[in-house]
Scaffold this motif. Sequence first.
Motif, PDB file in Angstrom:
ATOM      1  N   ASP A 194     -16.482   3.638  -0.183  1.00  7.27           N
ATOM      2  CA  ASP A 194     -16.044   4.563   0.728  1.00  7.27           C
ATOM      3  C   ASP A 194     -16.059   5.881  -0.031  1.00  7.27           C
ATOM      4  O   ASP A 194     -16.618   7.009   0.444  1.00  7.27           O
ATOM      5  N   GLN A 248      -1.061  -8.486  -5.552  1.00  4.23           N
ATOM      6  CA  GLN A 248      -0.852  -8.871  -4.102  1.00  4.23           C
ATOM      7  C   GLN A 248       0.655  -8.947  -3.754  1.00  4.23           C
ATOM      8  O   GLN A 248       1.147  -9.118  -2.573  1.00  4.23           O
ATOM      9  N   GLN A 251      -5.484  -0.350  -2.038  1.00  2.00           N
ATOM     10  CA  GLN A 251      -4.777  -1.373  -1.731  1.00  2.00           C
ATOM     11  C   GLN A 251      -3.290  -1.364  -2.108  1.00  2.00           C
ATOM     12  O   GLN A 251      -2.299  -1.905  -1.482  1.00  2.00           O
ATOM     13  N   LEU A 305       0.405  -1.630  -0.332  1.00  2.00           N
ATOM     14  CA  LEU A 305       1.228  -2.667  -0.428  1.00  2.00           C
ATOM     15  C   LEU A 305       2.736  -2.282  -0.999  1.00  2.00           C
ATOM     16  O   LEU A 305       3.643  -2.673  -0.583  1.00  2.00           O
ATOM     17  N   ARG A 349       4.780  -0.823   1.951  1.00  2.00           N
ATOM     18  CA  ARG A 349       5.099  -1.918   2.891  1.00  2.00           C
ATOM     19  C   ARG A 349       6.120  -2.667   2.067  1.00  2.00           C
ATOM     20  O   ARG A 349       7.078  -2.919   2.890  1.00  2.00           O
ATOM     21  N   GLU A 380       9.383  -0.545   2.245  1.00  2.00           N
ATOM     22  CA  GLU A 380      10.024  -0.580   3.639  1.00  2.00           C
ATOM     23  C   GLU A 380      10.436  -1.679   3.847  1.00  2.00           C
ATOM     24  O   GLU A 380      11.639  -1.901   4.502  1.00  2.00           O
ATOM     25  N   THR A 381       9.825  -2.787   3.427  1.00  2.00           N
ATOM     26  CA  THR A 381      10.506  -4.442   3.294  1.00  2.00           C
ATOM     27  C   THR A 381      11.775  -4.553   2.995  1.00  2.00           C
ATOM     28  O   THR A 381      12.823  -4.910   3.567  1.00  2.00           O
ATOM     29  N   GLU A 431      -7.738   5.841   4.710  1.00  2.11           N
ATOM     30  CA  GLU A 431      -7.229   4.402   4.843  1.00  2.11           C
ATOM     31  C   GLU A 431      -5.771   4.162   4.521  1.00  2.11           C
ATOM     32  O   GLU A 431      -5.007   3.239   5.372  1.00  2.11           O
ATOM     33  N   LYS A 476      -4.307   5.236   7.939  1.00  7.27           N
ATOM     34  CA  LYS A 476      -4.648   4.188   8.903  1.00  7.27           C
ATOM     35  C   LYS A 476      -3.943   2.809   8.837  1.00  7.27           C
ATOM     36  O   LYS A 476      -3.292   2.459   9.939  1.00  7.27           O
ATOM     37  N   GLN A 477      -3.887   2.164   7.623  1.00  2.00           N
ATOM     38  CA  GLN A 477      -3.236   0.854   7.684  1.00  2.00           C
ATOM     39  C   GLN A 477      -1.813   0.977   7.682  1.00  2.00           C
ATOM     40  O   GLN A 477      -1.135   0.093   8.053  1.00  2.00           O
ATOM     41  N   LEU A 478      -1.200   2.093   6.969  1.00  2.00           N
ATOM     42  CA  LEU A 478       0.334   2.163   7.001  1.00  2.00           C
ATOM     43  C   LEU A 478       1.005   2.416   8.377  1.00  2.00           C
ATOM     44  O   LEU A 478       2.076   2.044   8.716  1.00  2.00           O
ATOM     45  N   THR A 516       4.810   3.565   8.409  1.00  2.00           N
ATOM     46  CA  THR A 516       5.369   3.419   7.308  1.00  2.00           C
ATOM     47  C   THR A 516       5.009   4.305   6.197  1.00  2.00           C
ATOM     48  O   THR A 516       5.638   4.705   5.237  1.00  2.00           O
ATOM     49  N   MET A 560       4.894 -16.742  -1.761  1.00  2.00           N
ATOM     50  CA  MET A 560       3.539 -16.395  -2.256  1.00  2.00           C
ATOM     51  C   MET A 560       2.844 -17.789  -2.883  1.00  2.00           C
ATOM     52  O   MET A 560       1.561 -17.976  -2.428  1.00  2.00           O
ATOM     53  N   SER A 598     -16.566  -0.763   3.513  1.00  2.00           N
ATOM     54  CA  SER A 598     -15.631  -1.092   2.251  1.00  2.00           C
ATOM     55  C   SER A 598     -14.226  -0.818   2.706  1.00  2.00           C
ATOM     56  O   SER A 598     -13.343  -0.993   2.043  1.00  2.00           O
ATOM     57  N   LEU A 608     -10.693  -0.998   4.184  1.00  2.00           N
ATOM     58  CA  LEU A 608      -9.609  -2.157   4.389  1.00  2.00           C
ATOM     59  C   LEU A 608      -9.509  -2.235   5.771  1.00  2.00           C
ATOM     60  O   LEU A 608      -9.175  -1.195   6.522  1.00  2.00           O
ATOM     61  N   ARG A 646      -1.740  -5.031  12.317  1.00  2.00           N
ATOM     62  CA  ARG A 646      -0.195  -5.074  12.503  1.00  2.00           C
ATOM     63  C   ARG A 646       0.173  -5.683  14.010  1.00  2.00           C
ATOM     64  O   ARG A 646      -0.205  -5.012  14.909  1.00  2.00           O
ATOM     65  N   ILE A 697      11.152  -7.394   9.716  1.00  2.00           N
ATOM     66  CA  ILE A 697      11.784  -7.689   8.384  1.00  2.00           C
ATOM     67  C   ILE A 697      12.922  -8.529   8.708  1.00  2.00           C
ATOM     68  O   ILE A 697      13.724  -8.228   8.922  1.00  2.00           O
ATOM     69  N   PHE A 743      14.622  -9.684   1.183  1.00  2.00           N
ATOM     70  CA  PHE A 743      14.130  -9.090   2.296  1.00  2.00           C
ATOM     71  C   PHE A 743      12.708  -9.701   2.227  1.00  2.00           C
ATOM     72  O   PHE A 743      12.132  -9.570   1.292  1.00  2.00           O
ATOM     73  N   ARG A 750       8.769  -9.781   4.906  1.00  2.00           N
ATOM     74  CA  ARG A 750       7.887  -9.548   6.091  1.00  2.00           C
ATOM     75  C   ARG A 750       7.867 -11.140   6.949  1.00  2.00           C
ATOM     76  O   ARG A 750       7.703 -11.797   6.370  1.00  2.00           O
ATOM     77  N   LEU A 808      -1.876  -9.109   4.313  1.00  2.00           N
ATOM     78  CA  LEU A 808      -2.892  -8.623   3.273  1.00  2.00           C
ATOM     79  C   LEU A 808      -4.174  -8.026   4.235  1.00  2.00           C
ATOM     80  O   LEU A 808      -4.833  -8.791   4.787  1.00  2.00           O
TER      81      LEU A 808
END
Lengths: 427, 296
Positions: free
Chosen positions: A60, A232, A256, A260, A263, A266-267, A286, A289-291, A294, B17, B119, B121, B125, B132, B139, B141, B214
Amino acid sequence: MDHDSTSPTLGPVSRRRFLGGAIATAGTAAATLGFPVVRRAAAAEIFIPIVTGLTGPSADWGIHLSQGYQLVFDEVNARGGIKSLGGATIRYQVFDSEFKHDVEQKLLRKAMSMNPVVIVAGASSQGNLVFAPVAEKEEVIHIAALGLGTDIPAAGPRWTFQMNAGVDVLCNVAVEFVGAIAGETGKAPRRVAIMFEDSYFGKSGGDAYKVLVAKQSAWELVDTYSYSAKQQDFSTIIAKYKAAKVDVVFQANYVQDSILIMRTAETLRFNPMAIIGAAGGSDTLEFLKQLGKTAEYFFNVAIFPGNLNQNPKIKPLADKYEARYKRPLFQANSMGITGAGVIVDALERAGSTDKYKLRDAIAKTNLKLGDSYVVNPDGVRFGEIGKNMAIRGIMTQVLQGDRFAVWPKQYSVKSPVWPWPAWEARA
Amino acid sequence: MPDLPVVWQALVSGILMGGIYALVAAGFTLIFGVLKIMNFAYGEFVMLGMYATFLAYTLGGVDPYLSLALVLPAFFLLGIVVQRLLIDRILDAPDDMQMILTFGLLILISNLALFFFTSDLQGIRVGYLDRIITFGGTFFRSSLLYAFVWALGLLAATYLFIRRSRLGRAVRATADDRFAARVVGLPVRAVFWITFGLGSAIGAASGSILLPYLPASPDRGFEFTLLAIIVVVLGGMGSFVGALVGGLAIGLTRSLGQVFISAVLSDALSLFVVLVILLVRPAGLFGAKVARDVAI
């Protein structure tokens, strides 16, 4: 995969085409040999290779950076080329490093062998750091187009020019901002943590933060955490910070991981005063966009705050970019446009493609927002070792889904929300 | 001494996990156990599974778990095609040829994904997967909990299929002794196709159930292959139970290592654990001398 802006198309040679070519050749030879009256100065071609990643993990950034260069060079060529060079056109070629360091170095050396006027290296901080001494030794003008590593300019003090601020400058803005906002609101942090991904970029940021935080006598550094950008799961580390009542988390990360981490915050209902990024992944579209919601209230030190698109000095250019590439002007593409603008300006001033003259012209660059395609809010002015001294970074905050400049005052368009509202209190 | 809530959070996160790691590794270990090839392109099927579910959700509004009804058969067939067209040709070739082929496949698939999906992501959702959940002071998800439950379910279903069905018995017989399986009239070549198809489908399914947690990206594949290799080496090549135990062990080592030793060293620690176990048990925790205990 190379992309040449002037790739000739070869077709079958017809008799007409052959005759045309023969006449043209004969004419050129005749003119050169003694018909000065009919000879016109043929405009030279300025070759500029751009080595960046068009594929791979951070494609990107590479794609958008090269689009920025493409937009400016195409426009300059369309307007009649470099005027001080008799209308010389810019021929650029984009090489895809796949964001692999070994491929990047091979391509940079290949580009160096192609008699370039300038080499644009726009893949990674590490790639620029490795190439800078090579450019220095071979005396090739090296534009470090996409790299925030702090040691890049010193690695090639005469021939390397870093378009970005070093990440240390951005980290400094983050720390200064926290100090300033704490003074204004009376809500000062006590316990801070530093998180950074473990590549050269992240480590540069982490090291800078450590030095800056150590100077803050009122702060306690709870933890310094280095991790792989592909990690991860961040729940354990965020749980630790929550238990330790960390007030501010300073970050230097990629896309990434930054997503994470937010997120996970927040969790786990981790409620610091703020999490603050320094450009990098948290400064991408991104990330937003992804969050989605959040990302709200997230702080990030940016080189190009999104709302700058509306500034009348650059709005036409921003609109042009968006019309052509279907994306708004943002971080990497703005760096591409600005970088190309610097090269065009230096070529015009130097009036020559002689590398020494051109290098000196670039070194004397002093451009402000709106000058010669420059879309950096702070402009471009190189210091003694080719570091862009004009950039200092702007603190932005995500408010109602978009990033807005909130500090320093001269750039702010909204007031910062400090500290963050607790997750539980958010709508 | 770390805070108890932090340890508890690490324990729960590690187990959740770890279950997903186990499913990711299950397809890999199945393919290795039967075909005896190290499939470096395996993670690409996980990544493609993510994209398949992403497309099903964004284009057709299909729930990510319902998309398994499309993903499983589609990737089973894709696996069979890959096996018949490519893997079949190098089954008796030297190991390095197998590695080169599967690496080539890895590069091809990841670049095709890059071409088609860019590329960026790509995540999803979904309301009920974005909740949560609190449990005993921890905690997480709902997407992670669902992924864990689905992972265990798919593992159990595959285990039962391998253990209880006639076809599963044929797969185990082929894994045990290829030559003897041929002698008794088993269609070994067809068993290979089915095994590769099944392994690929499990990989893609693990990608599907991971997507709500993910986001997908074209360069994701190799990290899953690497993860599968670590889990399978730890648990024992070709062992389903080993994949489950190995997955949980890696998950817990990574998360608890961050609490008790060092956050920075947690990944290295998990590899160190693998090293120690291999020194004591070279075939892995549940591995036989030759991988012959698929699903034992």
